[in-house]
Motif scaffolding. Structure first.
Motif, PDB file in Angstrom:
ATOM      1  N   UNK A 242       0.569  -1.227  -0.159  1.00  0.00           N
ATOM      2  CA  UNK A 242      -0.002  -0.053   0.078  1.00  0.00           C
ATOM      3  C   UNK A 242       0.624   1.277   0.085  1.00  0.00           C
ATOM      4  N   UNK A 243       0.405   2.365  -0.620  1.00  0.00           N
ATOM      5  CA  UNK A 243       1.102   3.720  -0.684  1.00  0.00           C
ATOM      6  C   UNK A 243       0.508   4.822  -0.215  1.00  0.00           C
ATOM      7  N   UNK A 244       0.863   5.897   0.322  1.00  0.00           N
ATOM      8  CA  UNK A 244       0.376   7.153   0.807  1.00  0.00           C
ATOM      9  C   UNK A 244       1.367   8.015   0.112  1.00  0.00           C
ATOM     10  N   UNK A 245       0.630   8.989  -0.609  1.00  0.00           N
ATOM     11  CA  UNK A 245       1.510   9.905  -1.079  1.00  0.00           C
ATOM     12  C   UNK A 245       1.486  11.293  -0.411  1.00  0.00           C
ATOM     13  N   UNK A 246       2.391  11.855  -0.073  1.00  0.00           N
ATOM     14  CA  UNK A 246       2.553  13.301   0.690  1.00  0.00           C
ATOM     15  C   UNK A 246       2.981  14.190  -0.242  1.00  0.00           C
ATOM     16  N   UNK A 247       2.212  15.590   0.023  1.00  0.00           N
ATOM     17  CA  UNK A 247       2.569  16.938  -0.539  1.00  0.00           C
ATOM     18  C   UNK A 247       2.217  18.047   0.563  1.00  0.00           C
ATOM     19  N   UNK A 248       3.441  18.636   0.832  1.00  0.00           N
ATOM     20  CA  UNK A 248       3.342  19.809   1.535  1.00  0.00           C
ATOM     21  C   UNK A 248       2.914  19.336   2.735  1.00  0.00           C
ATOM     22  N   UNK A 249       3.347  18.180   3.388  1.00  0.00           N
ATOM     23  CA  UNK A 249       3.112  17.771   5.059  1.00  0.00           C
ATOM     24  C   UNK A 249       1.581  16.951   5.077  1.00  0.00           C
ATOM     25  N   UNK A 250       0.996  16.975   3.896  1.00  0.00           N
ATOM     26  CA  UNK A 250      -0.384  16.008   4.124  1.00  0.00           C
ATOM     27  C   UNK A 250      -0.087  14.892   3.314  1.00  0.00           C
ATOM     28  N   UNK A 251      -1.111  13.975   3.513  1.00  0.00           N
ATOM     29  CA  UNK A 251      -1.593  12.919   2.808  1.00  0.00           C
ATOM     30  C   UNK A 251      -2.645  13.204   1.916  1.00  0.00           C
ATOM     31  N   UNK A 252      -2.307  13.332   0.406  1.00  0.00           N
ATOM     32  CA  UNK A 252      -3.197  13.590  -0.661  1.00  0.00           C
ATOM     33  C   UNK A 252      -3.975  12.123  -1.135  1.00  0.00           C
ATOM     34  N   UNK A 253      -3.227  11.013  -1.025  1.00  0.00           N
ATOM     35  CA  UNK A 253      -3.846   9.938  -1.752  1.00  0.00           C
ATOM     36  C   UNK A 253      -3.239   8.675  -0.982  1.00  0.00           C
ATOM     37  N   UNK A 256      -4.181   0.995  -2.254  1.00  0.00           N
ATOM     38  CA  UNK A 256      -3.159  -0.116  -2.876  1.00  0.00           C
ATOM     39  C   UNK A 256      -2.040   0.291  -3.844  1.00  0.00           C
ATOM     40  N   UNK A 257      -1.069  -0.307  -3.658  1.00  0.00           N
ATOM     41  CA  UNK A 257      -0.090   0.140  -4.513  1.00  0.00           C
ATOM     42  C   UNK A 257      -0.280   0.313  -6.226  1.00  0.00           C
ATOM     43  N   UNK A 258      -0.918  -0.800  -6.532  1.00  0.00           N
ATOM     44  CA  UNK A 258      -1.177  -0.908  -8.069  1.00  0.00           C
ATOM     45  C   UNK A 258      -2.262   0.174  -8.377  1.00  0.00           C
ATOM     46  N   UNK A 259      -2.906   0.416  -7.664  1.00  0.00           N
ATOM     47  CA  UNK A 259      -4.100   1.238  -8.050  1.00  0.00           C
ATOM     48  C   UNK A 259      -3.509   2.788  -8.002  1.00  0.00           C
ATOM     49  N   UNK A 260      -2.631   3.023  -7.076  1.00  0.00           N
ATOM     50  CA  UNK A 260      -2.090   4.343  -6.993  1.00  0.00           C
ATOM     51  C   UNK A 260      -1.273   4.724  -8.445  1.00  0.00           C
ATOM     52  N   UNK A 261      -0.630   3.635  -8.855  1.00  0.00           N
ATOM     53  CA  UNK A 261       0.105   3.743 -10.075  1.00  0.00           C
ATOM     54  C   UNK A 261      -0.588   3.618 -11.091  1.00  0.00           C
ATOM     55  N   UNK A 262      -1.590   2.875 -11.445  1.00  0.00           N
ATOM     56  CA  UNK A 262      -2.176   2.710 -12.719  1.00  0.00           C
ATOM     57  C   UNK A 262      -3.491   3.779 -12.866  1.00  0.00           C
ATOM     58  N   UNK A 263      -4.140   3.993 -11.693  1.00  0.00           N
ATOM     59  CA  UNK A 263      -5.239   5.018 -11.868  1.00  0.00           C
ATOM     60  C   UNK A 263      -5.121   6.101 -10.770  1.00  0.00           C
ATOM     61  N   UNK A 264      -4.244   6.791 -10.431  1.00  0.00           N
ATOM     62  CA  UNK A 264      -3.929   7.891  -9.343  1.00  0.00           C
ATOM     63  C   UNK A 264      -5.250   8.705  -9.318  1.00  0.00           C
ATOM     64  N   UNK A 265      -5.762   8.947  -8.162  1.00  0.00           N
ATOM     65  CA  UNK A 265      -7.019   9.761  -7.896  1.00  0.00           C
ATOM     66  C   UNK A 265      -6.574  11.326  -8.004  1.00  0.00           C
ATOM     67  N   UNK A 266      -5.316  11.687  -7.442  1.00  0.00           N
ATOM     68  CA  UNK A 266      -5.015  12.857  -7.000  1.00  0.00           C
ATOM     69  C   UNK A 266      -4.252  13.543  -8.266  1.00  0.00           C
ATOM     70  N   UNK A 267      -4.473  14.810  -8.632  1.00  0.00           N
ATOM     71  CA  UNK A 267      -3.756  15.467  -9.740  1.00  0.00           C
ATOM     72  C   UNK A 267      -2.266  15.376  -9.456  1.00  0.00           C
ATOM     73  N   UNK A 268      -1.954  15.744  -8.201  1.00  0.00           N
ATOM     74  CA  UNK A 268      -0.476  15.897  -7.675  1.00  0.00           C
ATOM     75  C   UNK A 268       0.161  14.400  -7.926  1.00  0.00           C
TER      76      UNK A 268
END
Length: 587
Positions: A242-253, A256-268
């Motif tokens: 599983x993956x959490x994507x951080x930007x400017x100190x916050x988690x934006x997304x 599951x890892x494959x979902x984040x890589x294949x269809x990321x929900x957040x523009x960042x």
């Protein structure tokens, strides 16, 4: 502090997610005090489950490492946890009402840092450092038993020559070997949670894959969980459940890892994934009629912004600007005071190659293959043992000191570590101006300052940066300063030694696009040393492959994946970590 903390160890258990090993809830961290305080981690929440590998990913400054430091209790003195809760196996770790995390450090939580050379004590042998940790966690063990445990754990991390490594100092080991030792130190107490902060940054592809495979095997054998801090999506794809994507100190997304890589929900997240060069990226762009650029939103499969300067029409390399003929470099190693017999070591062995004017020539190979030694020979920083290096018709190896000094402005270096390449006590403007005055490229200080401002403009930095110190700049900005300092002398050749390997993906993309723009605008020639084959293929016109100082083959970048490649090249390709967009577990 807010009242969000659970009772101390031994009290009521912390209320985390059911079944979670580690629970982070509403974590916020500030640096500084009072009106100067800055929030660097802002309301971060996530869970790590038993046996799971969880990745925190994002750009430099996103707050990933600060989050890890809060978990293990290694925040600097000027940092304050202002709210939130961190629990491990139901026990609160934050010090407001929980026990100090030091009680869990090492026994329950192990830490693997990015730079093992700075993490290992340079004044003690590896054996002493392993025995110290063993004695701390297993106080009943003594001498011989401690050595047996140390040897066992070195073998567990793939080190067979245990006697040599135990008697070696950290500086006597390779980067990959030092990282293996760090993993042994962190894992020998079999903690329930391992935290790995950028564990493979600056390692070549083969060693990186070996270290990641080692981490996976340690997790599988010990049943531990792994929290990986990284900016490398290849690493995320290879190890993370599983993956959490951080930007400017916050988690934006978070998903599951494959979902984040294949269809990321957040523009960042989409922008980060789009900034990653993959094998074939350059040629997929060309097939679609798009410019060779790493896009901030789409990469090879989406919209790519146009270049800011005129577009390249292909490899238009002219006659040879640089020629190496039968170049050999030997070093004397060992001798008095080293504990080893004196011998000669051949780092570069009878290498011949040509680099055309206007070409980008890439050199690849494992660590220790001779890439950086060749770059230093080309730049006149090391003398050759034998052979010739001809730059624009002049044999550099036969020049006097004065002759080499006159020629030196025409070939300049950009190094991997922009931080150590810049003087921390001198404003960046002066660091650009001094070489101009030294080499007679500016008649006065005022003229040198004007040229320095022009150099900053070339790398898209404002003149106001001339008065800043290196520590006031980001990693990407420091690397731009290094490039500007080299360009100010108006070179024909830039020797780029791993210039983007320590940068996050978006900063790397920006620097690579900048290098392509500068090459076109200033008619530059590059020798690019790298270990990321996707970067090498994307940037370079031709590629040379080194192994143990021998140049095995050279070929056009488009032929990198051809069947006829040398077995060593094929092994380097096999170590590339592609971004996996399919579920690793069939669902």
């Amino acid at each position: 502090m807010t009242g969000l903390f659970s009772p101390a160890l031994g009290g009521q258990p912390h209320t985390g997610a059911p079944g979670a090993l580690l629970s982070v809830r509403g974590l916020s961290v500030e640096f500084g005090r009072g009106a100067e305080a800055e929030t660097v981690v802002d309301d971060v929440s996530f869970d790590v489950h038993p046996g799971e590998t969880f990745a925190l990913v994002g750009e430099s400054g996103a707050g990933k490492s600060v989050t890890a430091a809060a978990i293990i209790g290694l925040l600097p003195d000027d940092a304050t946890v202002t709210s939130g809760s961190i629990s491990l196996q139901g026990h609160e770790l934050l010090p407001a009402r929980g026990a100090p995390v030091i009680a869990f450090r090492g026994t329950k939580i192990g830490m693997i840092f990015q730079n093992p050379l700075s993490s290992l004590d340079p004044s003690f042998k590896i054996g002493n450092q392993l025995r110290e940790i063993i004695g701390l966690h297993r106080p009943a063990t003594r001498g011989k038993d401690q050595r047996l445990i140390a040897e066992t754990w070195l073998r567990n991390v793939g080190i067979e020559d245990t006697g040599r490594v135990l008697s070696a100092y950290p500086h006597e080991l390779s980067g990959g070997m030092r990282q293996r030792v760090m993993i042994a130190l962190a894992a020998l107490s079999q903690p329930v949670l391992l935290i790995a902060d950028e564990p493979t940054t600056a390692l070549d592809a083969v060693i990186q894959k070996q270290i990641l495979d080692l981490l996976k095997s340690v997790i599988a054998e010990t049943g531990s969980s792994l929290l990986v801090i990284t900016h490398d999506f290849g690493v995320v794809s290879y190890v993370a459940d599983r993956v959490a994507v951080m930007k400017d100190g916050r988690i934006v997304e978070q998903d599951r890892g494959d979902r984040v890589l294949s269809a990321p929900a957040d523009e960042y997240t989409r922008s980060l994934v789009g900034a990653v060069p993959e094998l074939g990226t350059r040629f997929r762009l060309e097939e679609r009629g798009l410019p060779r650029r790493l896009g901030v939103t789409g990469g090879p499969d989406g919209a790519v912004p146009p270049p800011s300067r005129r577009e390249d029409t292909g490899n238009d390399a002219g006659p040879a600007l640089l020629t190496l003929r039968n170049v050999t470099k030997e070093f004397v190693v060992g001798g008095v005071g080293t504990g080893q017999r004196k011998r000669r070591f051949t780092a570069v062995d009878d290498v011949s190659l040509q680099v055309g004017r206007g070409e980008i020539f890439g050199l690849i190979g494992e660590s220790g293959s001779g890439k950086s030694t060749i770059s230093r020979l080309i730049g006149g920083l090391l003398p050759v043992t034998s052979g010739e290096i001809v730059f624009d018709g002049q044999d550099v190896t036969r020049l006097s000191r004065a002759g080499l000094r006159r020629l030196r402005p025409r070939f300049q270096f950009v190094f991997q570590d922009a931080t150590s390449s810049l003087n921390p006590r001198v404003p960046v403007g002066e660091q650009i101006s001094r070489p101009l005055l030294r080499f007679g490229k500016a008649a006065s200080r005022r003229a040198s300052e004007a040229r320095a401002a022009e150099a900053l403009e070339l790398v898209s930095l404002p003149a106001s940066y001339l008065g800043r110190y290196p520590h006031e700049l980001s990693g990407g900005q420091r690397q731009r300063i290094g490039i500007a300092r080299a360009l100010a002398l108006e070179p024909d050749l830039l020797i780029l030694d791993e210039p983007t390997s320590a940068l996050d993906v978006s900063t790397q993309a920006t620097i690579l696009n900048l290098l392509l723009d500068l090459k076109r605008e200033l008619d530059l020639t590059y020798v690019f040393i790298g270990h990321n084959l996707a970067v090498i293929e994307f940037l370079c016109d031709r590629i040379g492959v080194l192994e143990r100082g021998v140049l095995l083959e050279t070929f056009d970048a488009a032929e990198l994946s051809a069947e006829e490649r040398h077995p060593v090249t094929r092994s380097l390709l096999g170590a590339v970590l592609p971004i996996r967009r399919d579920p690793p577990y069939g669902g």
